[in-house]
Design a protein around this motif. Sequence first.
Motif, mmCIF file in Angstrom:
data_model
loop_
_atom_site.group_PDB
_atom_site.id
_atom_site.type_symbol
_atom_site.label_atom_id
_atom_site.label_comp_id
_atom_site.label_asym_id
_atom_site.label_seq_id
_atom_site.Cartn_x
_atom_site.Cartn_y
_atom_site.Cartn_z
ATOM 1 N N ALA A 94 33.845 35.375 30.070
ATOM 2 C CA ALA A 94 33.941 34.583 29.008
ATOM 3 C C ALA A 94 33.280 33.232 29.016
ATOM 4 O O ALA A 94 32.838 32.859 27.785
ATOM 5 C CB ALA A 94 35.541 34.176 28.791
ATOM 6 N N SER A 95 32.955 32.557 30.057
ATOM 7 C CA SER A 95 32.264 31.254 30.155
ATOM 8 C C SER A 95 30.680 31.359 29.781
ATOM 9 O O SER A 95 30.049 30.675 29.376
ATOM 10 C CB SER A 95 32.378 30.524 31.415
ATOM 11 O OG SER A 95 31.625 31.538 32.639
ATOM 12 N N SER A 96 30.167 32.893 29.795
ATOM 13 C CA SER A 96 29.013 33.025 29.281
ATOM 14 C C SER A 96 28.868 33.668 28.168
ATOM 15 O O SER A 96 27.832 34.178 27.466
ATOM 16 C CB SER A 96 28.366 33.981 30.396
ATOM 17 O OG SER A 96 28.169 33.367 31.591
ATOM 18 N N ASP A 97 30.142 33.747 27.362
ATOM 19 C CA ASP A 97 30.112 34.398 26.100
ATOM 20 C C ASP A 97 29.233 33.850 24.862
ATOM 21 O O ASP A 97 28.983 32.466 25.049
ATOM 22 C CB ASP A 97 31.572 34.428 25.561
ATOM 23 C CG ASP A 97 31.761 35.528 24.368
ATOM 24 O OD1 ASP A 97 32.221 36.723 24.854
ATOM 25 O OD2 ASP A 97 31.467 35.140 23.420
ATOM 26 N N LEU A 98 28.889 34.668 24.038
ATOM 27 C CA LEU A 98 28.021 33.814 23.187
ATOM 28 C C LEU A 98 28.672 33.086 22.012
ATOM 29 O O LEU A 98 28.222 32.082 21.341
ATOM 30 C CB LEU A 98 27.247 34.956 22.328
ATOM 31 C CG LEU A 98 26.017 35.714 22.992
ATOM 32 C CD1 LEU A 98 25.454 36.751 22.232
ATOM 33 C CD2 LEU A 98 24.959 34.842 23.560
ATOM 34 N N SER A 99 29.973 33.455 21.746
ATOM 35 C CA SER A 99 30.799 32.643 21.056
ATOM 36 C C SER A 99 31.442 31.425 21.493
ATOM 37 O O SER A 99 32.124 31.494 22.612
ATOM 38 C CB SER A 99 32.093 33.467 20.554
ATOM 39 O OG SER A 99 32.925 32.725 19.787
ATOM 40 N N PRO A 100 31.226 30.261 21.051
ATOM 41 C CA PRO A 100 31.779 28.880 21.663
ATOM 42 C C PRO A 100 33.320 28.989 21.757
ATOM 43 O O PRO A 100 33.869 28.235 22.493
ATOM 44 C CB PRO A 100 31.452 27.832 20.723
ATOM 45 C CG PRO A 100 30.404 28.308 19.326
ATOM 46 C CD PRO A 100 30.296 29.776 19.830
ATOM 47 N N TYR A 101 33.669 29.594 20.574
ATOM 48 C CA TYR A 101 35.137 29.961 20.570
ATOM 49 C C TYR A 101 35.957 30.427 21.906
ATOM 50 O O TYR A 101 36.616 30.176 22.358
ATOM 51 C CB TYR A 101 35.952 30.606 19.197
ATOM 52 C CG TYR A 101 37.111 30.799 19.108
ATOM 53 C CD1 TYR A 101 38.119 29.584 18.927
ATOM 54 C CD2 TYR A 101 37.700 32.125 19.183
ATOM 55 C CE1 TYR A 101 39.536 29.668 18.704
ATOM 56 C CE2 TYR A 101 39.179 32.194 18.916
ATOM 57 C CZ TYR A 101 39.853 31.062 18.744
ATOM 58 O OH TYR A 101 41.221 30.955 18.666
ATOM 59 N N VAL A 102 35.353 31.658 22.211
ATOM 60 C CA VAL A 102 35.673 32.250 23.342
ATOM 61 C C VAL A 102 35.221 31.391 24.755
ATOM 62 O O VAL A 102 36.411 31.298 25.724
ATOM 63 C CB VAL A 102 34.836 33.688 23.726
ATOM 64 C CG1 VAL A 102 35.259 34.497 24.888
ATOM 65 C CG2 VAL A 102 35.059 34.488 22.407
ATOM 66 N N ARG A 103 34.361 30.704 24.776
ATOM 67 C CA ARG A 103 34.126 29.859 25.847
ATOM 68 C C ARG A 103 35.164 28.502 25.929
ATOM 69 O O ARG A 103 35.421 28.216 26.782
ATOM 70 C CB ARG A 103 32.746 29.152 25.800
ATOM 71 C CG ARG A 103 31.471 30.329 25.822
ATOM 72 C CD ARG A 103 30.335 29.798 26.023
ATOM 73 N NE ARG A 103 29.776 28.604 25.138
ATOM 74 C CZ ARG A 103 29.145 28.828 23.975
ATOM 75 N NH1 ARG A 103 28.948 30.214 23.692
ATOM 76 N NH2 ARG A 103 28.676 27.851 23.380
ATOM 77 N N GLU B 203 19.601 30.266 18.439
ATOM 78 C CA GLU B 203 20.712 30.581 17.316
ATOM 79 C C GLU B 203 21.708 31.354 17.960
ATOM 80 O O GLU B 203 22.612 31.546 17.511
ATOM 81 C CB GLU B 203 20.295 30.644 16.219
ATOM 82 C CG GLU B 203 19.268 29.968 15.548
ATOM 83 C CD GLU B 203 20.029 28.586 15.263
ATOM 84 O OE1 GLU B 203 19.709 27.491 15.508
ATOM 85 O OE2 GLU B 203 21.220 28.722 14.875
ATOM 86 N N SER B 204 21.074 32.577 18.630
ATOM 87 C CA SER B 204 22.407 33.432 19.051
ATOM 88 C C SER B 204 23.272 33.189 20.123
ATOM 89 O O SER B 204 24.220 33.686 20.124
ATOM 90 C CB SER B 204 21.398 34.631 19.740
ATOM 91 O OG SER B 204 20.758 34.249 20.725
ATOM 92 N N SER B 205 22.774 31.996 20.747
ATOM 93 C CA SER B 205 23.663 31.338 21.889
ATOM 94 C C SER B 205 24.658 30.436 21.144
ATOM 95 O O SER B 205 25.508 29.726 21.857
ATOM 96 C CB SER B 205 22.887 30.705 22.694
ATOM 97 O OG SER B 205 22.187 29.524 22.207
ATOM 98 N N GLY B 206 24.825 29.915 19.890
ATOM 99 C CA GLY B 206 25.395 29.197 19.253
ATOM 100 C C GLY B 206 24.992 27.829 19.962
ATOM 101 O O GLY B 206 26.106 26.846 20.115
#
Length: 850
Positions: free
Chosen positions: A90-99, A586-589
């Motif tokens: 989850a710490s490498s997830d593309l979504s900052p909400y998940v991180r 952009e894909s990484s937020g």
Amino acid sequence: MVAKGKNASELFPAVVKNVASKNIEIKKLVYVYLMRYAEEQQDLALLSISTFQRALKDPNQLIRASALRVLSSIRVPIIVPIMMLAIKEASSDLSPYVRKNAAHAIQKLYSLDPEQKEMLIEVIEKLLKDRSTLVAGSVVMAFEEVCPERIDLIHKNYRKLCNLLVDVEEWGQVVIIHMLTRYARTQFVSPWKVSLLQIEKNFYESDEEQKEKDQKVKDTYTMDPDHRLLLQNTKPLLQSRNAAVVMAVSQLYWHLAPKSEAGIVRSVLYTTIFYVRSTDPTMIKTLKLEILTNLANEANISTLLREFQTYVKSQDKQFAAATIQAIGRCATNITEVTDTCLNGLVCLLSNKDEIVVAESVVVIKKLLQTQPAHHGEIIKHMAKLLDNITVPVARASILWLIGEYCERVPKIAPDVLRKTAKSFTNEDDLVKLQILNLGAKLYLTNSKQTKLLTQYVLNLGKYDQSYDIRDRTRFIRQLIVPNEKSGALSKYAKKIFLAQKPAPLLESPFKDRDHFQLGTLSHTLNTQATGYLELSDWPEVAPDPSVRNVEIAESKKIVRVVFISESETGSESEDEDDKEESRSNESSGSSSPSDESSDSESDSKESTAKKTSRAVTTQVSVPTKTHELLHRMSGKGLAAHYHFSRQPGIFGDRMVSVQVTVTNTTDHKIENIHIEEKKLPSGMRMHEFSPIECLEPAGSVTVSVGIDFCDSTQMASFQLCTKDDCFNVSIQPPVGELLLPVTMSEKDFKKEQGMLTGMNETSTAIPVAPQNSTRLVVIEKLVKAANLGVVPSGQDNIHRFAAKTVHSGSLVLVTVELKESSTAQLVINTEKTVIGSVLLRELKPVLSQG
């Protein structure tokens, strides 16, 4: 049932079945339920672990985050390895909400198994590099919980955290400010040393020598730029709507700022926000009262005294007594209101409540000691009230006052002694001691009238049941009634009893609370609480500041996508390699996980970006809409207009470029046209143009201004000035001007859109004018209205656009699906929900009007 507070834990087996439902709304509700009861139903939750693991791969970011939250709520040591793996992914997830939720899960796992500390520190170190404002507060909280001693993890991220602070959510700001306060006390030298050294002066030094010495001290101290950066970036947060943020910044300035700058926090501590409410517990009431007393000055004291009058009537007697003490402190500190406070306290002497009367007498006694010569009438008034006051402490205070100043009330003091002599045997010991003192003082100053009365009182005291009273009686008799057995002290009886006493200090009950960091629980309780982190002393020599330097990686280039006219499309193929950067960023937020993609993935994205840039053939020129900044009548002949150039900001990546045209409509020169006094909202910055020295009659000049709007449509207000005048003006951006176009493929668009659903999606159905139903017209109108990049689509009825916000780089995805009966579905997906809703409102009339 959960919302109403009812226990729904028995339904756990029935609810958990729906965790695999294909209906996204049902899945959301299931996870809300699971987060509530997973800890209570550990055994049943364990049976669903495989389901939660699958949910961690779900396309929807809300489901992934919710699954992680439920998994981390299962407090069973056997699943620690599964939780650790889930947190790492989850710490490498593309979504900052998940991180963000990964950072929250770190604290839960650490409390479950502290032995995982080293592995968790690795994840924290990774998340600290994240550039998303959504993640910053949560990961710093995890840092404070797991490894607050690892200051070395903050070095490389210090400047980034200082710059992100303004955009972080409010509770994250509080956590980061407290952490940076501790960090700064270990890394910078004291800014208070200057003032301390300046005070030290050799007795034999002349004023000139001292000035030279002071100048040398000033020259040797220079504040570290990183120290100044922290103070500058927290200062705007003093205007925060959240009181906790304001208090956090206040304590930071108290502990870190030079003494000359710490006073800036006073301007935001309005006294009205500390007014006591009837629902406040006594502890909070007392603290608020303390703050109000400390904030009292000549300007607000009259308002505060009116407020204190209400508090005195409180049913909470402890609080009412504290208020009377506060009035006394105000009277001592502000000499202009001493008489007013005294008169108010005297009025309280007729109060029916004995505690209020007693406290008033004690405070009046202390106040009269500071200037007794002017208050003989008050002493007389108190003497008259003695018959009705029954509280021992109050009676004792009045008797002490009359005895101490008996020469100022020569007619009243003997009569008071006469009355109290009658009631001596029934008085409290405290009052008896003061009756004896009163008799002794009157015997020494007015022996003719009071000699027999004093002897009578001494005889009563000689046989009193209390040995304290008997001892005091024998002592006084030997001093004031000398005989052959009296010692040498009897000669000095008058000096002993009537010696001038120093006025007492009315001190705050919270005066000894500087042992703990301001704003902490330990500071409030005045005792060290569990988890308290000591604020270290300033270092004598500052550690190496280069540890905070961050090397700029040479990795990726920043794309600049600008819509051009068809005549310029020949140069479209140039710098295609540069355009690849946009998609990866952009894909990484705007976060660090994008940096970890493999070389093969980068190559595929690069080829996709090239195909995308070639596929966008419908490129149009963007007309500039001009807005009035200053009318010539208001500007005394100086007129100004502005437009958004939609060019890359020359003043910084986060700044929107604005072209301002100033015109001289008068028949004389206008000199020194410049910008002054920028009244910008919190976090907003502005780069003004260089002053225009002279503008000839009918002359016109266009200059560039850069404004960082912080992804907000708030106005940037400032003053446009000439040599002789200043005019208040403001620039308010349409939301479309806060965007930069982005190129991406349809596949990437759909992937990003899938991660920006739920609360990140806004949509509406709108009627479309017939002339707006063709692809070219839709693209042209939307690109003109907002700075959007066109995404190639294989369907004629679906049009997709992509952009990113100038300040934070957050993706904004726009979809227009044309349907039958001249209607269209307009959908906007973005983490910036406010920008999404405003953009939706601005784009609706663009398609519905002809």
